[in-house]
Structure formats: C-alpha cells, structure tokens
Design a protein around this motif. Structure first.
Motif, PDB file in Angstrom:
ATOM      1  N   THR A 108       3.762  10.876 -10.797  1.00  0.00           N
ATOM      2  CA  THR A 108       2.434  10.267 -10.938  1.00  0.00           C
ATOM      3  C   THR A 108       1.365  11.288 -10.522  1.00  0.00           C
ATOM      4  O   THR A 108       1.674  12.448 -10.261  1.00  0.00           O
ATOM      5  N   SER A 109       0.128  10.818 -10.424  1.00  0.00           N
ATOM      6  CA  SER A 109      -0.962  11.723 -10.017  1.00  0.00           C
ATOM      7  C   SER A 109      -0.831  12.132  -8.554  1.00  0.00           C
ATOM      8  O   SER A 109      -1.563  12.998  -8.082  1.00  0.00           O
ATOM      9  N   VAL A 110       0.063  11.500  -7.797  1.00  0.00           N
ATOM     10  CA  VAL A 110       0.323  11.900  -6.404  1.00  0.00           C
ATOM     11  C   VAL A 110       1.645  12.674  -6.371  1.00  0.00           C
ATOM     12  O   VAL A 110       2.698  12.105  -6.693  1.00  0.00           O
ATOM     13  N   PRO A 111       1.623  13.958  -6.014  1.00  0.00           N
ATOM     14  CA  PRO A 111       2.869  14.724  -5.990  1.00  0.00           C
ATOM     15  C   PRO A 111       3.917  14.047  -5.112  1.00  0.00           C
ATOM     16  O   PRO A 111       3.606  13.521  -4.044  1.00  0.00           O
ATOM     17  N   GLY A 112       5.158  14.035  -5.594  1.00  0.00           N
ATOM     18  CA  GLY A 112       6.237  13.423  -4.799  1.00  0.00           C
ATOM     19  C   GLY A 112       6.335  11.924  -4.959  1.00  0.00           C
ATOM     20  O   GLY A 112       7.209  11.290  -4.361  1.00  0.00           O
ATOM     21  N   VAL A 113       5.445  11.337  -5.759  1.00  0.00           N
ATOM     22  CA  VAL A 113       5.536   9.895  -6.069  1.00  0.00           C
ATOM     23  C   VAL A 113       5.834   9.769  -7.567  1.00  0.00           C
ATOM     24  O   VAL A 113       5.092  10.310  -8.392  1.00  0.00           O
ATOM     25  N   PHE A 114       6.922   9.098  -7.897  1.00  0.00           N
ATOM     26  CA  PHE A 114       7.383   9.024  -9.284  1.00  0.00           C
ATOM     27  C   PHE A 114       7.315   7.566  -9.758  1.00  0.00           C
ATOM     28  O   PHE A 114       7.364   6.644  -8.935  1.00  0.00           O
ATOM     29  N   ALA A 154      -3.504  21.005 -14.830  1.00  0.00           N
ATOM     30  CA  ALA A 154      -3.164  19.878 -13.951  1.00  0.00           C
ATOM     31  C   ALA A 154      -4.236  18.779 -13.920  1.00  0.00           C
ATOM     32  O   ALA A 154      -5.405  19.033 -14.219  1.00  0.00           O
ATOM     33  N   PRO A 155      -3.837  17.533 -13.557  1.00  0.00           N
ATOM     34  CA  PRO A 155      -4.810  16.440 -13.454  1.00  0.00           C
ATOM     35  C   PRO A 155      -5.803  16.673 -12.313  1.00  0.00           C
ATOM     36  O   PRO A 155      -5.508  17.449 -11.397  1.00  0.00           O
ATOM     37  N   ALA A 156      -6.952  15.999 -12.383  1.00  0.00           N
ATOM     38  CA  ALA A 156      -7.976  16.136 -11.342  1.00  0.00           C
ATOM     39  C   ALA A 156      -7.375  15.841  -9.972  1.00  0.00           C
ATOM     40  O   ALA A 156      -6.606  14.884  -9.825  1.00  0.00           O
ATOM     41  N   GLY A 157      -7.696  16.666  -8.981  1.00  0.00           N
ATOM     42  CA  GLY A 157      -7.237  16.421  -7.611  1.00  0.00           C
ATOM     43  C   GLY A 157      -5.801  16.865  -7.356  1.00  0.00           C
ATOM     44  O   GLY A 157      -5.289  16.718  -6.249  1.00  0.00           O
ATOM     45  N   TRP A 158      -5.162  17.406  -8.368  1.00  0.00           N
ATOM     46  CA  TRP A 158      -3.751  17.795  -8.248  1.00  0.00           C
ATOM     47  C   TRP A 158      -3.648  19.103  -7.458  1.00  0.00           C
ATOM     48  O   TRP A 158      -4.286  20.095  -7.808  1.00  0.00           O
ATOM     49  N   ALA A 192       0.840  -1.204   0.000  1.00  0.00           N
ATOM     50  CA  ALA A 192       0.000   0.000   0.000  1.00  0.00           C
ATOM     51  C   ALA A 192       0.870   1.247   0.000  1.00  0.00           C
ATOM     52  O   ALA A 192       1.987   1.248   0.512  1.00  0.00           O
ATOM     53  N   LEU A 193       0.293   2.288  -0.608  1.00  0.00           N
ATOM     54  CA  LEU A 193       0.948   3.602  -0.628  1.00  0.00           C
ATOM     55  C   LEU A 193      -0.073   4.605  -0.124  1.00  0.00           C
ATOM     56  O   LEU A 193      -1.234   4.596  -0.560  1.00  0.00           O
ATOM     57  N   GLU A 194       0.360   5.455   0.779  1.00  0.00           N
ATOM     58  CA  GLU A 194      -0.599   6.405   1.351  1.00  0.00           C
ATOM     59  C   GLU A 194       0.054   7.781   1.495  1.00  0.00           C
ATOM     60  O   GLU A 194       1.060   7.918   2.198  1.00  0.00           O
ATOM     61  N   PRO A 195      -0.503   8.808   0.814  1.00  0.00           N
ATOM     62  CA  PRO A 195      -0.014  10.161   1.071  1.00  0.00           C
ATOM     63  C   PRO A 195      -0.589  10.615   2.416  1.00  0.00           C
ATOM     64  O   PRO A 195      -1.801  10.534   2.611  1.00  0.00           O
ATOM     65  N   ARG A 196       0.279  10.987   3.339  1.00  0.00           N
ATOM     66  CA  ARG A 196      -0.211  11.410   4.655  1.00  0.00           C
ATOM     67  C   ARG A 196       0.338  12.805   4.898  1.00  0.00           C
ATOM     68  O   ARG A 196       1.470  12.974   5.332  1.00  0.00           O
ATOM     69  N   GLY A 197      -0.476  13.858   4.565  1.00  0.00           N
ATOM     70  CA  GLY A 197       0.046  15.223   4.593  1.00  0.00           C
ATOM     71  C   GLY A 197       1.196  15.318   3.600  1.00  0.00           C
ATOM     72  O   GLY A 197       1.078  14.875   2.455  1.00  0.00           O
ATOM     73  N   ARG A 198       2.307  15.838   4.055  1.00  0.00           N
ATOM     74  CA  ARG A 198       3.462  15.945   3.144  1.00  0.00           C
ATOM     75  C   ARG A 198       4.258  14.652   3.075  1.00  0.00           C
ATOM     76  O   ARG A 198       5.158  14.522   2.252  1.00  0.00           O
ATOM     77  N   ALA A 199       3.956  13.742   3.994  1.00  0.00           N
ATOM     78  CA  ALA A 199       4.711  12.484   4.005  1.00  0.00           C
ATOM     79  C   ALA A 199       4.111  11.505   2.999  1.00  0.00           C
ATOM     80  O   ALA A 199       2.938  11.581   2.642  1.00  0.00           O
ATOM     81  N   ARG A 200       4.969  10.590   2.539  1.00  0.00           N
ATOM     82  CA  ARG A 200       4.515   9.506   1.657  1.00  0.00           C
ATOM     83  C   ARG A 200       4.849   8.208   2.378  1.00  0.00           C
ATOM     84  O   ARG A 200       6.021   7.937   2.665  1.00  0.00           O
ATOM     85  N   VAL A 201       3.802   7.403   2.671  1.00  0.00           N
ATOM     86  CA  VAL A 201       4.004   6.218   3.510  1.00  0.00           C
ATOM     87  C   VAL A 201       3.826   4.960   2.658  1.00  0.00           C
ATOM     88  O   VAL A 201       2.862   4.855   1.900  1.00  0.00           O
ATOM     89  N   VAL A 202       4.778   4.025   2.770  1.00  0.00           N
ATOM     90  CA  VAL A 202       4.557   2.721   2.118  1.00  0.00           C
ATOM     91  C   VAL A 202       4.369   1.669   3.211  1.00  0.00           C
ATOM     92  O   VAL A 202       5.020   1.720   4.248  1.00  0.00           O
ATOM     93  N   ARG A 203       3.418   0.769   2.938  1.00  0.00           N
ATOM     94  CA  ARG A 203       3.095  -0.260   3.938  1.00  0.00           C
ATOM     95  C   ARG A 203       3.460  -1.640   3.384  1.00  0.00           C
ATOM     96  O   ARG A 203       3.316  -1.896   2.184  1.00  0.00           O
ATOM     97  N   PHE A 204       3.932  -2.522   4.267  1.00  0.00           N
ATOM     98  CA  PHE A 204       4.313  -3.880   3.865  1.00  0.00           C
ATOM     99  C   PHE A 204       3.182  -4.866   4.129  1.00  0.00           C
ATOM    100  O   PHE A 204       2.216  -4.541   4.822  1.00  0.00           O
TER     101      PHE A 204
END
Ligand SMILES: Cc1cc2nc3c(=O)[nH]c(=O)nc-3n(C[C@H](O)[C@H](O)[C@H](O)COP(=O)(O)OP(=O)(O)OC[C@H]3O[C@@H](n4cnc5c(N)ncnc54)[C@H](O)[C@@H]3O)c2cc1C
Length: 554
Positions: free
Chosen positions: A514-520, A499-503, A308-320
């Motif tokens: 990608t459509s999530v800023p800071g995620v490439f 910009a894309p929707a929600g950007w 899982a990938l979750e944008p949490r405020g300015r942080a980008r969290v990956v879950r195992f």
C-alpha cells in the motif's frame, strides 16, 4: 458430560440394525449409538445432537442409499461435525466411490460389507478412529448454552458466532421449561436476554462477542507485544497469509473481528476452487485453513476488530476498539468486503428476525418445509438458493435484472433451472417488509409495470453485493473512491511517474504494497482484485514473500 455419539446410517433396515447392534455391544457403555435409515434422517439426527451441544466421534455411512449417497451425506455431516471421524460402508464393487470419498470428504476408512466378524473387521477400525478423535487437540474446548428468545436478533448473532467459530452450543428458548429452569438456576433475569451459560456454570448476561469467545476457549488477546507480521482479517486471503507467514518462520498473529472464514466461510459450496472437483463447503475449507495456520504457529485472535493503523518509525502498530495495541514489523490488510444492506421500509426492523444478510447457515434448517425468498442475481445468491432448496418447500429468487446470465456463472444457472423447487422472478424488487416480532409479509414490485404484490414470507436472505469497510484507514493508507485499498502499480504517482506522494523508500512499492511501506493489502479489499477464493488465497501467499523482501531491505 453426555456420552459422545457414534452414528450409523444405512437404508437397509436389517443392515442398519445389525451395525447398531454390533456397535452397541462393544461401545454402548461409553458412547451413545444413534442409527438412521436415510441420509436426510441422519442429518436431522446430527442437527439435533448439535443443538443439544453433544459431540459426535464417529460416523459410519452406507454409500448406496437412495436420495442421498453416503459421500453426499458425509459431506453435509462434516459441516455439522467437522472433527467426527468418517467411515464409508461399501460393497466390493463400490471401491471407486470410496476413493472419491477419500478426496471429497477426507474419508478416514472404508469398510467392505459384510464386516463379519466385527472383532476382526469392525472394532479395530472403530477403536483407532475413537482414539484419533479423543487425541485430536483441536476438539472444541468448551460448550456454551445460549438462552434467548426465538426471534431475537442478538440470540441469532450469538448462535451464528458460535457456529462459525466451531464452538459447540446448545440453544434454549427462554419461555420453554428447560430454558426457564436454566435461567432460574443461574439467577438470571429473564428480561435481560440473551444469557450465555459457560461450561463452568457462569451466567453471562447480554454478553459481548468477545466475552462469549473467551468463555468458549477462543483466544481474544495477543500473547506477545511484538510480532513479525500482523494479518488483519481471517477470510481466505488472511488465512493464506497466516499459513505462509507461520510456515515460513514469521511470528504471525491473525486478527479476526467475527469468525475466521470471512465470506467464503458462509458459502455452502465452492465449486471452482482448485483441487476440489466436487466442490467444497466454505466452512470446511476455511476451518482446515485455520487449523493449518495454527499448526504452523500462527496465533489466531477472534472477535477482535482493528480500528486503527499507525506507522511508528519502522514499526507498524494496529490498535483495537478497546485501545489496546499490537506492534509488528509488517501488516497484511485482508479485511475483505461486507454485504450491502437492502434499504426499504420495515426491513431493518426484521434483520435477524427473518431477514438475513448472507447465507445464515445456522438458520437453513429452520426454514424446513417453508417458502424462502432470496434477493440477488449473482453466484452467492445462486449458491444460497441451491442450498436452501434442500430444506425449504420453495425458494423464490428475486432478481432486479431481466435475467441471471449477466451476473451468474453458467453452471449455476443450469443447476437452478433444473431445480423444481427454485422459482426465479426477474425484474422484481422488494419494496416493503412487515411483521410482528418476526418477518411475516413482503411487498414485491415488478420493475417493468410498477405493479405491487404482497406475499406471506417468513424468510428473506439478501445477497446484493458488498463494499469494503475501510473508513478506519482514512488518512493513513491510499484508497480509491469506493474505499478499496490501492496497491503497487495502482498507487497514484508523483509527477515524475515514480513513487507515490510521501513515499520514502528508495524503491517503487512492491506489487501488493500500500502507500505505507511494509503494509500490504490482499484479497477482496484490494482495489481491482479478482473477487475469488483462489485469488485471495494466492495474494495472501504472495504478500508473505513480499513481507520477507521488506524485512530484508528496510
Ligand atoms: C455466499 C458467497 C459465496 C461465494 N462463492 C464463491 C465461490 O464459489 N468461488 C469463489 O472463488 N468465490 C466465492 N465467493 C467470493 C469469496 O468468498 C471472496 O472472494 C473471498 O472470501 C474474499 O476473501 P478475503 O479474505 O479477501 O475477504 P473476506 O472473505 O471478506 O474476509 C475478510 C475478513 O476480515 C474480517 N474483518 C473485516 N474488517 C476487520 C477488522 N477491522 N478487524 C478484524 N477483522 C476484520 C471480516 O470479519 C472477514 O472475516 C463467495 C462469496 C460469498 C459471500
């Protein structure tokens, strides 16, 4: 602990004996000296040494040998023992070959024949190479012993996992006396296989990949909670991002679900990667890239799958998969693609038991003198056919289309046509598989006439294209209809064309964003990417420069 091996190969029996004698005199007490009189015989010896889980410290090969030159031999030897130091024995006139070898197999030294007296010309060289080998901190830290059944799919998976992570292992058949002894000594139930015995004598019964990785000394958990950059996927694209992230001072962690190298790591020979005019094995290329990433401080976690990938405020969290998380300022998705499965009756039951997806390098030697069937008409199938033709009695390529020209590079078609051990059967598909315990028969159908034929077959390797596994990004990151991740200019736009929707940021997405800023997204997983090692590595490097721009302006 077994004595490390010094191996020497020379087709002239007198020279071979003389080198071995000189080596034994000086190093015999602490090293096992193995000698061979041809490249193929030396490779067989190395495979046996690898199976026993022993180490090879130095390899000395004569250049001028019939059938297989010293450079060709060293190239294949590197796949088995990448850290063994390499010496080429050349005649005076062969210095060009030695220079080529420096480029192709990263030769450590070349010795002109004759090397007499050894005290002056041979021993100082071998001494320094043994010292370099002993000092190399990247020697595998543990050896594992795997006890299992010959045709068990899980036993194969564990051997493949170890081989692709450069973990030295030894495989024992449970029914053979030594395997049975090991199980008994470990107090393990022979009905619960495979069992992995660690270097410190613990028995892991039917272990997970992560348990085996841990036992072999590979890192599986992150040492910090927060990083600048998390790279998901350890193929060429992820390794590229890791090398550049680490070298540019970003606290970087690379997460790989199986073994670094990705698809490229399974390629027997990459011929079109810049700077390797004679080609390079994918394993060599990606093992070096991993070492390079680690040298620059990137942490590498293996056998960990991001779910899982979750944008949490300015942080980008990956879950195992076990629920644990890593937080980062930026994420690079480099999860590539996975092989598509061939769907016909009987095939699934034999996966890992004669039916393999991808090159299955660990199995290549087992196919010696047998017939091998390869399904597919693209470069990956062609490379595999060439590789298997070195061991197998015959390789039969099963191609659905009428020819190879539409799907395979011209240079590879020429190599296949010139190879007497490879037969290409066009307009042919597999329609059934059968066997007890292991693959024994394949039914093939002629796509023009519908005629079916059943052939005896123990080995089938399937290369029929690949698809991204990105379901876990659903609802978070925009993807195209086939699951590839959309980036930069390919992202769907608002009606005003911006910009894309929600950007949210006050700028357009960067090229690989990608459509999530800071995620490439980089490499094969990216929509419309070029499916090549060079482009994957390049995108990994480029993403890091975009990460810097994101970090500066967020
Ligand atoms: C047999 C073969 C031969 C090839 N030969 C050539 C060649 O000669 N020249 C050439 O240019 N190209 C070649 N290619 C293509 C080339 O290998 C690929 O284009 C390249 O590997 C793509 O790199 P990548 O990093 O984008 O993805 P991949 O190599 O697919 O790597 C992706 C990695 O991500 C990991 N991963 C996936 N999901 C997750 C997750 N959720 N969590 C953690 N990790 C994950 C996977 O385990 C994998 O290791 C070949 C491919 C194959 C299969």
């Amino acid at each position: 602990m077994a004595r490390p091996v010094i191996l020497t190969v020379d087709d002239d029996p007198a020279v071979s004996r003389a080198v071995a004698r000189d080596l034994r005199r000086e190093y015999g007490e602490h090293h096992r000296i193995v000698r061979a009189e041809s490249g193929p015989a030396a490779l067989d010896a190395l495979r046996e040494i690898a199976l026993r889980g022993e180490q090879v410290a130095v390899i000395l090969a004569d250049q001028r040998m019939p059938r297989m030159s010293g450079v060709e031999f060293l190239e294949q030897a590197m796949d088995l023992f990448p850290r063994a130091r390499r010496v080429l024995l050349t005649a005076y006139a062969d210095t060009d070959a030695a220079i080529t070898a420096i480029n192709v197999v990263d030769l450590d030294h070349y010795l002109l024949k004759p090397w007499d007296p050894p005290e002056e010309k041979l021993y100082p060289v071998v001494d320094s190479l043994l010292a370099a080998w002993r000092d190399s901190s990247d020697r595998p830290s543990a050896t594992i012993r795997i006890v299992g059944n010959r045709w068990s799919a899980r036993s194969y998976e564990l051997r493949d996992l170890a081989a692709r992570n450069q973990v030295s292992y030894d495989f024992y058949l449970a029914e053979a006396p030594e395997g049975a002894r090991l199980l008994e000594a470990a107090g393990a139930d022979p009905d619960l296989l495979p069992v992995v015995i660690t270097e410190d004598g613990r028995a892991l019964v039917q272990p997970t990949d992560a348990q085996v990785a841990e036992a072999a000394g590979l890192a599986t958990t992150a040492s910090e909670d927060v990083y600048d950059l998390v790279v998901v996927g350890g193929g060429p694209a992820g390794l590229g991002a890791s090398v550049y992230g680490g070298s540019e001072g970003l606290r970087t962690v690379l997460v790989e679900s199986r073994a670094t190298g990705g698809q490229a790591g399974t390629s027997s020979r990459i011929e079109n990667y810049l700077g390797f005019p004679n080609g390079v094995s994918g394993d060599q290329l990606t093992t070096r890239a991993r070492l390079q990433a680690e040298k620059f401080g990137t942490e590498v976690l293996t056998t960990r799958t991001v779910t899982a990938l979750e944008p949490r405020g300015r942080a980008r969290v990956v879950r195992f998969d076990d629920g644990s998380e890593i937080t980062a300022h930026a994420v690079v998705l480099a999860t590539g693609v996975s092989y598509r499965m061939l769907d016909c009756p009987g095939l699934e039951d034999h996966t890992g038991q004669g039916v393999f997806y991808g090159a299955a390098a660990t199995e290549a030697a087992s196919c010696a003198a047998q017939d091998v069937y390869v399904v597919g008409g693209a470069n990956s199938a062609g490379q595999a056919a060439m590789n298997f033709s070195r061991h197998a009695a015959k390789v039969v390529m099963l191609v659905r289309g009428p020819s190879l020209t539409a799907s395979m590079s011209h240079y590879l078609i020429e190599q296949i046509e010139a190879n007497p051990r490879i037969e290409v059967r066009t307009c042919t598909e597999v329609c059934a598989a059968a066997g007890t315990g292991h693959l024994e028969k394949l039914t093939l159908r002629d796509r023009n006439t519908g005629a079916e034929e059943t052939v005896e077959a123990s080995w089938l390797f399937v290369f029929i294209g690949a698809a991204p596994r990105t379901d876990w990004l659903d609802g978070v990151v925009a993807r195209d209809g086939r699951g590839f991740v959309l980036t930069g200019p390919d992202l769907p736009r608002e009606e005003n064309g911006r910009a894309p929707a929600g950007w949210e940021p006050d700028r357009d997405p960067f090229h690989l964003e990608t459509s999530v800023p800071g995620v490439f997204a980089v490499g094969d997983v990216r929509a419309d990417s070029v499916k090549r090692v060079a482009s994957a590595v390049g995108e990994g490097a480029m993403a890091v420069s975009l990460v810097h721009r994101w970090l500066e302006n967020r």
